[in-house]
Scaffold this motif. Structure first.
Motif, mmCIF file in Angstrom:
data_model
loop_
_atom_site.group_PDB
_atom_site.id
_atom_site.type_symbol
_atom_site.label_atom_id
_atom_site.label_comp_id
_atom_site.label_asym_id
_atom_site.label_seq_id
_atom_site.Cartn_x
_atom_site.Cartn_y
_atom_site.Cartn_z
ATOM 1 N N TYR A 1 0.629 9.485 4.316
ATOM 2 C CA TYR A 1 0.567 9.820 5.747
ATOM 3 C C TYR A 1 1.909 9.870 6.465
ATOM 4 N N LEU A 2 2.897 9.119 5.957
ATOM 5 C CA LEU A 2 4.166 9.019 6.685
ATOM 6 C C LEU A 2 4.825 10.388 6.866
ATOM 7 N N GLY A 3 5.195 10.697 8.060
ATOM 8 C CA GLY A 3 5.899 11.948 8.321
ATOM 9 C C GLY A 3 5.002 13.175 8.356
ATOM 10 N N THR A 4 3.686 12.971 8.312
ATOM 11 C CA THR A 4 2.799 14.137 8.321
ATOM 12 C C THR A 4 2.487 14.603 9.746
ATOM 13 N N PHE B 1 14.768 0.703 15.930
ATOM 14 C CA PHE B 1 14.171 1.936 15.428
ATOM 15 C C PHE B 1 12.888 1.560 14.716
ATOM 16 N N GLU B 2 11.825 1.365 15.478
ATOM 17 C CA GLU B 2 10.626 0.980 14.757
ATOM 18 C C GLU B 2 9.760 2.199 14.493
ATOM 19 N N ARG B 3 8.921 2.019 13.534
ATOM 20 C CA ARG B 3 8.079 3.119 13.090
ATOM 21 C C ARG B 3 6.658 2.589 13.013
ATOM 22 N N THR B 4 5.768 3.256 13.679
ATOM 23 C CA THR B 4 4.385 2.815 13.673
ATOM 24 C C THR B 4 3.525 3.942 13.121
ATOM 25 N N LEU B 5 2.618 3.550 12.249
ATOM 26 C CA LEU B 5 1.746 4.534 11.617
ATOM 27 C C LEU B 5 0.322 3.996 11.669
ATOM 28 N N ILE B 6 -0.535 4.747 12.317
ATOM 29 C CA ILE B 6 -1.925 4.296 12.456
ATOM 30 C C ILE B 6 -2.865 5.384 11.934
ATOM 31 N N ILE B 7 -3.731 4.975 11.030
ATOM 32 C CA ILE B 7 -4.681 5.933 10.465
ATOM 33 C C ILE B 7 -6.093 5.427 10.718
ATOM 34 N N ALA B 8 -6.889 6.252 11.360
ATOM 35 C CA ALA B 8 -8.302 5.915 11.556
ATOM 36 C C ALA B 8 -9.099 6.860 10.671
ATOM 37 N N ASP B 9 -9.686 6.289 9.618
ATOM 38 C CA ASP B 9 -10.440 7.124 8.686
ATOM 39 C C ASP B 9 -11.779 7.514 9.310
ATOM 40 N N LYS B 10 -12.527 8.347 8.605
ATOM 41 C CA LYS B 10 -13.742 8.945 9.165
ATOM 42 C C LYS B 10 -14.637 7.944 9.918
ATOM 43 N N HIS C 1 0.852 -1.213 0.000
ATOM 44 C CA HIS C 1 0.000 0.000 0.000
ATOM 45 C C HIS C 1 0.876 1.247 0.000
ATOM 46 N N PRO C 2 1.760 1.350 -1.004
ATOM 47 C CA PRO C 2 2.725 2.460 -0.972
ATOM 48 C C PRO C 2 2.057 3.836 -0.958
ATOM 49 N N ASP C 3 0.919 3.957 -1.643
ATOM 50 C CA ASP C 3 0.285 5.274 -1.716
ATOM 51 C C ASP C 3 -0.239 5.728 -0.362
#
Lengths: 252, 494
Positions: free
Chosen positions: B181-184, B233-242, B174-176
């Protein structure tokens, strides 16, 4: 047979001598009252028996079932059956009374090598005892003594005592701060525990409590020593005449 | 709450003075060369098979990092870290990509079993029984050193439309989404440690919950540092849409080692309109021994953005491990009527140093935040709460409530509270309460007179002290948390 023997007990707090040779024998199943003026060492005696840190025994011994308890930690003494109902019970924020009771009961049982009480069994006992002491179930969910009235705190002490089934219960001014109804409820709770298996030391200033918890023996403590021992009528004499003569005795 | 007794039993069974999770798993690993250079960054990116834009993103971060200096403002002290003396990538060796758990190195599986983290789905299915009779289901992503070794419940989550996978995989599949979102929330140039992470992060979890979906189970990641001299160095990204909801929990452990190990993670959360993210941490990195030898340096940047209106982000953390903790899970309250929460229990013992707290930035109108922090300092440790609550001029109607309570055990520990409060408009209401107390000898004696040992008494009083925060943890982990608290305080009473 003697449950507790206090022999020539001397103790001090912060280098100040408070007990100056207390001698006392409590037989199994008897109730002893200890009366005396302020500063005579009543509370100190109760703390020394329970093993409060900072109370140093300088001479003498305390035997429970013929075994010295002076080298034992407070929790060890508790597991041996010594219970102290505090004059000023402490507050423990965030810890429900029910949790506290259960933790205490099971800690003692475990130390004695007895199985823990099952939850239903424990709940059944607590509910029964609480009802007798007119303690609302809601109070058991509240944090230990936090926001409790003076009467509630004392009744909570009696509830703990009822659940822990001590062999020697020391009640330190359980009557202080209680109105007459609360006093009756607490005293009824204490009387329910009277049995050949449970001895008591009731510390009080006033005869009033002893109308409800009738003692077998009354001692007068003054300046850190037992200066007079008698039957329950001694309490009435004290009520009428005050402590003045005993203070002189001790000084002499 | 019979768990208190359980706590005590647990403590009894554990050899005190020994960090329960201090074992090392003997597996072959695939490491990058020691040290940090553009080569290292390229190596990691190539190992992960990343798209070109990701490599460029990393390299930019790395170049920027070289111009930065380590922050010194926290109330923590440690010798200088030699960033060239670390391994930045270590992966358990494997022949091919895994199709099922059965192909996982049995040693790794055993490690997680030892940690009490069941990766096998049937065990999870058999999981903790709730009072209402249903079984709990927790999807687990296990990260071992630099890579994710297993993620469970993929299928069920897919059915619900939830994406839960290692971020390295997400970059391929899911690169897009990742790029969007990454780094935002935590820009690549944010701070020294976050920038370092942006350059060399190796794995971590990625979660996307589509609009209107309530994630059907708890999501959880367990991080384990195993290799010597290896940073994680882990990176976690969580997105909760509407309108979606997700609850996520991370747990962390590491072997006991004499040298210090660096852990510099970045966590970014994004909540769109009406979405809610609940993020819980049980941090139990190796804290070092009694004299302060060894232990993890935990320098972590965690930040969530309530991007949409009426969104909510809640951080709950139980911090018991690490030699040094430097961590401020924060909320950017951009959406109107959005809400940020921070519930924290930070326990320090031995020579541990904790500088932790939160930041709440109120940008949207009528945004609210709540901070409940409980610090417990024992031994010779130092425990600092550092917090910032701020409003922009336009954030009318912003409200914050902060309560910071510190509990001291013994007479050699330190507790500090450093709150920064900036109200830039007159319609904001901020409340701040703080208390410091000591477990009094009288309370201890009272408990011991009732039959509790000194340690049982401390555990009971502390559990009472942290109760309102503990209640915020997902139920599956509350008991574990309670046990951990008691274990962390072992030996704190003399």
């Amino acid at each position: 047979m003697a449950l507790l023997e206090i022999k020539n007990l001397h103790a001090e707090v912060d280098g100040k001598k408070i007990l100056n040779g207390v001698d006392l024998v409590v037989k199994k199943g008897t109730v002893h009252a200890i009366m005396g003026p302020n500063g005579s060492g009543k509370s100190t005696l109760s703390y020394v028996l329970a093993g409060k840190p900072g109370y140093t025994v300088t001479e003498g011994d305390v035997l429970l079932d013929g075994e010295s308890i002076l080298g034992m930690e407070p929790d060890e003494r508790a597991a041996k059956g010594i219970f102290l109902a505090f004059q000023y019970p402490l507050e423990i924020p965030g810890v429900a009374s029910m949790t506290f009771l259960r933790t205490a009961v099971n800690a003692q049982r475990k130390r004695r090598g007895e199985p823990e009480l099952s939850t239903p069994e424990f709940m059944k006992r607590v509910r029964w005892m609480a009802e007798k002491l007119e303690i609302e179930p809601e109070m058991l969910r509240r944090a230990v003594n936090v926001g409790f009235s003076g009467g509630e705190k004392k009744r909570n002490e009696v509830l703990q005592m009822s659940m822990l089934e001590p062999r020697l219960a020391i009640l330190d001014e359980t009557d202080s701060g209680l109105d007459i109804d609360a006093l009756r409820i607490a005293a009824d709770g204490v009387n329910r525990l009277r049995s050949p298996e449970c001895s008591m030391i009731v510390i009080t200033h006033y005869q009033r409590l002893l109308d409800y918890i009738v003692p077998d023996v009354v001692h007068v403590l003054s300046k850190g020593r037992v200066v007079k021992t008698g039957g329950k009528e001694l309490a009435h004499e004290l009520e009428a005449r005050g402590y003045a003569e005993y203070q002189d005795d001790a000084a002499a | 709450m019979p768990a208190v007794q359980e706590t005590v039993d647990q403590v009894r069974r554990i050899d005190v003075d020994k960090y329960k999770y201090g074992f090392v798993t003997d597996i072959e690993s695939d490491k990058a060369a020691k040290g940090l250079s553009e080569e290292t960054v390229r190596f990691i990116s190539a190992k992960k098979g990343e798209p070109e834009w990701m490599l460029q993103w990393r390299l930019e971060a790395f170049r920027h990092w070289q111009t930065m200096r380590e922050p010194k403002w926290a109330r923590v002290h440690y010798p200088p870290i030699d960033y060239q003396d670390l391994y930045y990538y270590s992966a358990p060796k494997k022949k091919k990509s895994l199709k099922s758990l059965d192909e996982l190195d049995p040693e790794i599986l055993r490690t997680y079993e030892k940690l009490g983290i069941p990766l096998r789905e049937q065990e999870i299915l058999a999981g903790v029984e709730r009072p209402d009779g249903t079984r709990s289901r927790v999807a687990v992503d296990a990260v071992f050193d630099s890579v994710s070794v297993a993620t469970t419940f993929q299928k069920e989550l897919k059915q619900a439309g939830v994406i839960f996978m290692p971020i390295s995989e997400a970059l391929r599949e899911h690169p897009d989404l990742v790029r969007k979102y990454l780094g935002t929330v935590v820009p690549a140039t944010d701070n020294f440690f976050a920038t370092l992470n942006s350059a060399v992060f190796s794995d971590g979890s990625f979660v996307y919950v589509p609009p209107g979906v309530r994630c059907p189970m708890e999501l959880s990641t367990y991080f384990r540092i195993n290799e010597k001299n290896t940073g994680q160095f882990e990176r976690t990204l969580i997105i909760a849409d509407k309108g979606s909801y997700v609850s996520y929990l991370e747990g962390c452990t590491a072997p006991s080692r004499d040298e210090n190990q660096l852990h510099a993670a970045v966590v970014e959360l994004i909540a769109h309109d009406d979405a809610e993210i609940k993020y819980s941490t049980i941090q139990n990195w190796y804290p070092g021994d009694k004299e302060g030898k060894g232990g993890i340096y935990n320098f972590v940047t965690k930040r969530g953005e309530c991007r949409g209106a009426r969104s909510k982000i809640s951080w709950t953390q139980l911090e018991t491990g690490s030699a040094i903790t430097w961590k401020y899970p924060s909320c950017i309250l951009r959406g109107d009527d959005s809400r940020g929460e921070f519930y924290s229990i930070a326990i320090s013992n031995g020579r541990q140093q904790v500088d932790s707290g939160t930041k709440m930035w109120h940008f949207g109108k009528n945004t609210t935040s709540r901070i409940i922090s409980k610090g417990i300092a024992a031994g010779r440790s130092n425990n600092t709460y550092r917090g910032l609550v701020t409003t922009s001029r336009g954030a009318t109607g912003a409200r914050n409530f902060t309560a910071c309570d510190s509990l001291l055990i013994g007479d050699k520990a330190g507790a500090h509270t450093i709150p920064y409060i900036e109200a830039k408009n007159s319609k904001a209401v901020f409340e701040h309460e703080a208390t410091t107390s000591k477990i009094s000898d009288d309370i201890l004696f009272y408990c011991r007179q009732r039959g509790l040992s000194a340690e049982e008494a401390v555990a009971l009083v502390v559990n009472g002290f942290v109760k309102d925060v503990l209640q915020q943890l997902p139920m599956e982990f509350a008991v574990e948390a309670q046990k951990l608290i008691s274990i962390s305080l072992e030996g704190s009473v003399g």
